[in-house]
Every structure is written in structure tokens, then in C-alpha cells.
Design an enzyme around this catalytic site. Structure first.
Site, PDB file in Angstrom:
ATOM      1  N   GLU A 142       0.871  -1.184   0.000  1.00 29.78           N
ATOM      2  CA  GLU A 142       0.000   0.000   0.000  1.00 29.78           C
ATOM      3  C   GLU A 142       0.899   1.221   0.000  1.00 29.78           C
ATOM      4  O   GLU A 142       0.952   1.991   0.961  1.00 29.78           O
ATOM      5  CB  GLU A 142      -0.935   0.007   1.222  1.00 29.78           C
ATOM      6  CG  GLU A 142      -2.005   1.110   1.152  1.00 29.78           C
ATOM      7  CD  GLU A 142      -2.631   1.431   2.501  1.00 29.78           C
ATOM      8  OE1 GLU A 142      -3.164   0.516   3.147  1.00 29.78           O
ATOM      9  OE2 GLU A 142      -2.572   2.608   2.904  1.00 29.78           O
TER      10      GLU A 142
ATOM     11  N   HIS B  48      -9.063   1.573  -0.285  1.00 28.88           N
ATOM     12  CA  HIS B  48      -8.158   2.393   0.516  1.00 28.88           C
ATOM     13  C   HIS B  48      -8.956   3.504   1.193  1.00 28.88           C
ATOM     14  O   HIS B  48      -9.922   4.001   0.640  1.00 28.88           O
ATOM     15  CB  HIS B  48      -7.081   2.979  -0.412  1.00 28.88           C
ATOM     16  CG  HIS B  48      -6.040   3.764   0.290  1.00 28.88           C
ATOM     17  ND1 HIS B  48      -6.205   5.098   0.604  1.00 28.88           N
ATOM     18  CD2 HIS B  48      -4.817   3.400   0.738  1.00 28.88           C
ATOM     19  CE1 HIS B  48      -5.107   5.522   1.229  1.00 28.88           C
ATOM     20  NE2 HIS B  48      -4.257   4.517   1.319  1.00 28.88           N
TER      21      HIS B  48
ATOM     22  N   ASP C 213       2.429   1.864   3.920  1.00 24.33           N
ATOM     23  CA  ASP C 213       1.717   3.123   3.711  1.00 24.33           C
ATOM     24  C   ASP C 213       2.695   4.276   3.529  1.00 24.33           C
ATOM     25  O   ASP C 213       2.465   5.397   3.997  1.00 24.33           O
ATOM     26  CB  ASP C 213       0.720   3.437   4.849  1.00 24.33           C
ATOM     27  CG  ASP C 213      -0.395   4.384   4.390  1.00 24.33           C
ATOM     28  OD1 ASP C 213      -0.423   4.731   3.190  1.00 24.33           O
ATOM     29  OD2 ASP C 213      -1.218   4.777   5.236  1.00 24.33           O
TER      30      ASP C 213
HETATM   31 MN    MN Z   1      -2.398   4.499   2.369  1.00 22.06          MN
END
Ligand code: MN
Length: 363
Positions: free
Chosen positions: A47, A203, A326
Site C-alpha cells: 500500500e 483504501h 503506507d
Molecule cells: Mn495508504
């Protein structure tokens, strides 16, 4: 493969590259020296965000009308990192021991734009992402973006992105104009995803009007709680709509350890049974948890912590858990160190960080 046999010389070269690129990566370099044992498996977080100047310009243009993180104070300092898909990003990955990033366009992608602009910028983002992957095939894979504003065009773009550009799935940033993908008009998108046999990553983004009311407007809690409520609710709406009875081979990915759903899954099933006994009719073929266990994968983005990971493995099985960071919203070195500190077998680490990711996205 950068994680194998990390000797002193590769470390020094890697560290020198980071310094030469003008990035302050001292903490990451310290992490690198601390880990002297080769992993024996890859770290493939899935991600990991990027953006394009064209997307950023349009996001800033519409920001007067639509509040969005992409032009807000949280993202501002991270813009150079989001825009970089070249040597600096690779050096930062090296410094943190990241073998490969599965990239996706940063939230909210093209979802705040007018339909024609969203369609054209989604194509541009997918083309640019495919170019990036082609330039560094061992280091990047990509998830396509699309414009839910036009479901038929979105389905066509997904086909192009997967079949012609070689992207490995798609990512959507929760609601579009406060509308969720459980509405029947979005079914062509899911039809395409199932036919292509690629996953859709749902997301987070800032909560929509229906979920973003005063109760969620707690300063400091928007991301840590509000985003999870928003995205987890979206996932449950998909289940409740009967989507997975219609498309039983759909694959959905949720970040942030499943946006809290694994921790309440048994209760959801239990109370679903109870409510349906009181108010029968229109029910699903199976329990919500059955769909969640069969059609969903969850990632560790922003949640590389022991307690939620162990609970999630116990609830879903280890084959459903994927490593994610992330980046650049989370620090790669800190995330890796945090994951490394979780008590897990070597086999479990290999599956979460490498083989589960590689299998789901067909890397
Ligand atoms: Mn993210």
C-alpha cells in the site's frame, strides 16, 4: 535481491547513495546496521503511494470546493516523496530493506474530479505507473486507478490497465462524492475485476458526508479512527449488498489490518443472525464473516503491531494477511523495525511479507 547477505560494503554503498541524494536517512541507516542476519525472503509492502504533478495540480484546483487531504497540511511536506518514482525512492527503499513496492495513486486519486477529467487523469496515472514498473521491474509493481464516476469507462480502463499495461489489480479510495460502490450502477466495475481475476484494494480517504458528520470530527482522530470507520463500513456495505453472491470470485483487499473488521467479525455474524431472526427477508446466502474470510485479504499498513496482527491471523488465517507500510505516510524503517519486533515464526514472516503478496497480486 537486496536483502540477501548484507555485508558491510553494500551497506556503505547504499548509505552513500542515500546521503548523495540529499535525503536525511540517518535513522534508516541505523536500522540497516542493526539487522545483520539476511532475511531469506523479500519485503514487498503493498500500500505504497505515489502521485503525479498533473493529479496534484487538479487536486489543488478543485480543493476550494472539496476538502481533500491531497492538498491539505498533512500531505504538503510529503509531496516530494509522493512525486518521486526514481532514484531517491529506490535509495529510501534500500535503506529500509524494502525489496519491492506495490504502488498505487495516493488518496483520493481522481475521485474528486469531474468525470471527463477523472477518466483522462486515471489513464495518465496508469500509463505513468506502467512506465515506472517497466523501468524497474524487480522493484515496483502497480495497482491501477480508475474513475468510479463512469462505471462503464472504469471497467474498460481496468481491462486496459491489466491486460495491456500489466498492472496487478486496482485501488479505489473508498467513497466517490459520498456514494459507496455497493450501489447497483457500479456492478460493471466488479464484473471486470472478477473476469480479470485481480484484486481491488479499498483504501481510506476522509469520511464522506454520510459518515463525516460532527460526531467523527474529533481533531486528531480523523485518520486513526474516522478513516477506518469510513472504509470498514464501505466493505460491509459491499457484503450486505449481496455483491459476493453475484461475484463469488471477487478479491478485496483492506489496509490497516482490515479496518477493524477482523476484531469484530464474530460479533457481526452473531448479531447478524439475531437481527435476521427478528426481521427476516432479503438476507444473504451466507453469514457476513463467510464472505469476509473467503473474499477479503487484509494488510498491515500503519498497523505493524503484535496484538492486532496475532488477532487477525487467529481470525482469518495467515494466508489472508499481507505486509504493507503506507509510504510515505508511514516511515519505512520504523514500520520494518516494528514488524520485525513482532513474535512470529520465520515461515509466518515469509508468507506475510513475500509469498502471500506475490500470490495475490501474481508478481
Ligand atoms: Mn495508504
Amino acid at each position: 535481491m537486496i536483502n540477501m547477505n548484507i555485508g558491510r560494503r553494500p551497506f556503505l554503498q547504499s548509505a552513500a547513495a542515500v546521503v548523495a541524494s540529499g535525503l536525511a536517512a540517518t535513522a534508516a541507516a541505523d536500522e540497516r546496521t542493526a539487522r545483520t542476519q539476511p532475511r531469506g525472503y523479500r519485503l514487498i509492502p503493498c500500500e505504497e503511494a505515489f502521485t503525479l504533478p498533473e493529479i496534484l495540480a487538479e487536486a489543488r484546483r478543485v480543493a476550494n470546493n472539496i476538502p481533500s487531504m491531497s492538498s491539505g497540511p498533512i500531505v504538503g511536506p510529503l509531496v516530494p516523496l509522493l512525486l518521486d518514482l526514481g532514484a531517491d525512492r529506490l535509495a529510501r527503499m534500500d535503506a529500509a530493506g524494502i525489496d519491492m513496492q506495490v504502488l498505487s495513486l495516493g488518496s483520493p486519486g481522481v475521485q474528486n474530479f469531474d468525470t471527463a477529467t477523472a477518466i483522462s487523469l486515471a489513464r495518465l496515472a496508469n500509463d505513468r505507473l506502467a512506465e515506472t514498473v517497466r523501468a524497474h521491474p524487480g522493484r515496483y509493481a502497480g495497482l491501477a486507478t480508475f474513475a468510479p464516476q463512469d462505471p462503464a469507462a472504469a471497467a474498460k480502463e481496468l481491462e486496459r490497465a491489466v491486460q495491456q499495461l500489466g498492472l496487478k489489480g486496482a485501488l479505489v479510495n473508498s467513497h466517490t462524492d459520498s456514494v459507496y460502490l455497493d450501489e447497483p450502477r457500479y456492478r460493471p466495475i466488479f464484473e471486470a475485476l472478477q473476469a480479470l481475476d485481480v484484486p481491488l484494494y479499498i483504501h481510506p480517504r476522509e469520511p464522506g458526508r454520510t459518515l463525516g458528520g460532527p460526531a467523527l470530527a474529533l481533531p486528531g482522530f480523523t485518520i486513526g479512527w474516522g478513516y477506518g470507520v469510513e472504509t470498514g463500513t464501505h466493505a460491509l456495505r459491499l457484503i450486505a449488498s449481496g455483491l459476493f453472491d453475484e461475484f463469488p470470485r471477487l478479491k478485496i483487499v483492506l489496509g490497516h489490518m482490515g479496518e477493524t473488521i477482523p476484531f469484530v467479525l464474530q460479533r457481526i455474524d452473531d448479531r447478524y443472525r439475531f437481527e435476521r431472526s427478528l426481521f427476516p427477508g432479503g438476507s444473504l446466502k451466507r453469514l457476513p464473516g463467510d464472505y469476509f474470510r473467503e473474499n477479503f485479504w487484509v494488510t498491515t499498513s500503519g498497523m505493524n503491531f503484535a496484538a492486532p496482527l496475532h488477532a487477525t491471523i487467529a481470525t482469518l488465517g495467515i494466508e489472508r494477511v499481507l505486509f504493507a507500510i503506507d509510504y510515505p505516510f508511514e516511515d519505512q524503517a520504523i514500520a520494518v523495525r516494528s514488524f520485525d519486533s513482532i513474535p512470529l515464526s520465520d515461515d509466518a514472516r515469509r508468507r506475510i511479507c513475500d509469498t502471500n503478496v506475490a500470490q495475490l497480486f501474481k508478481l
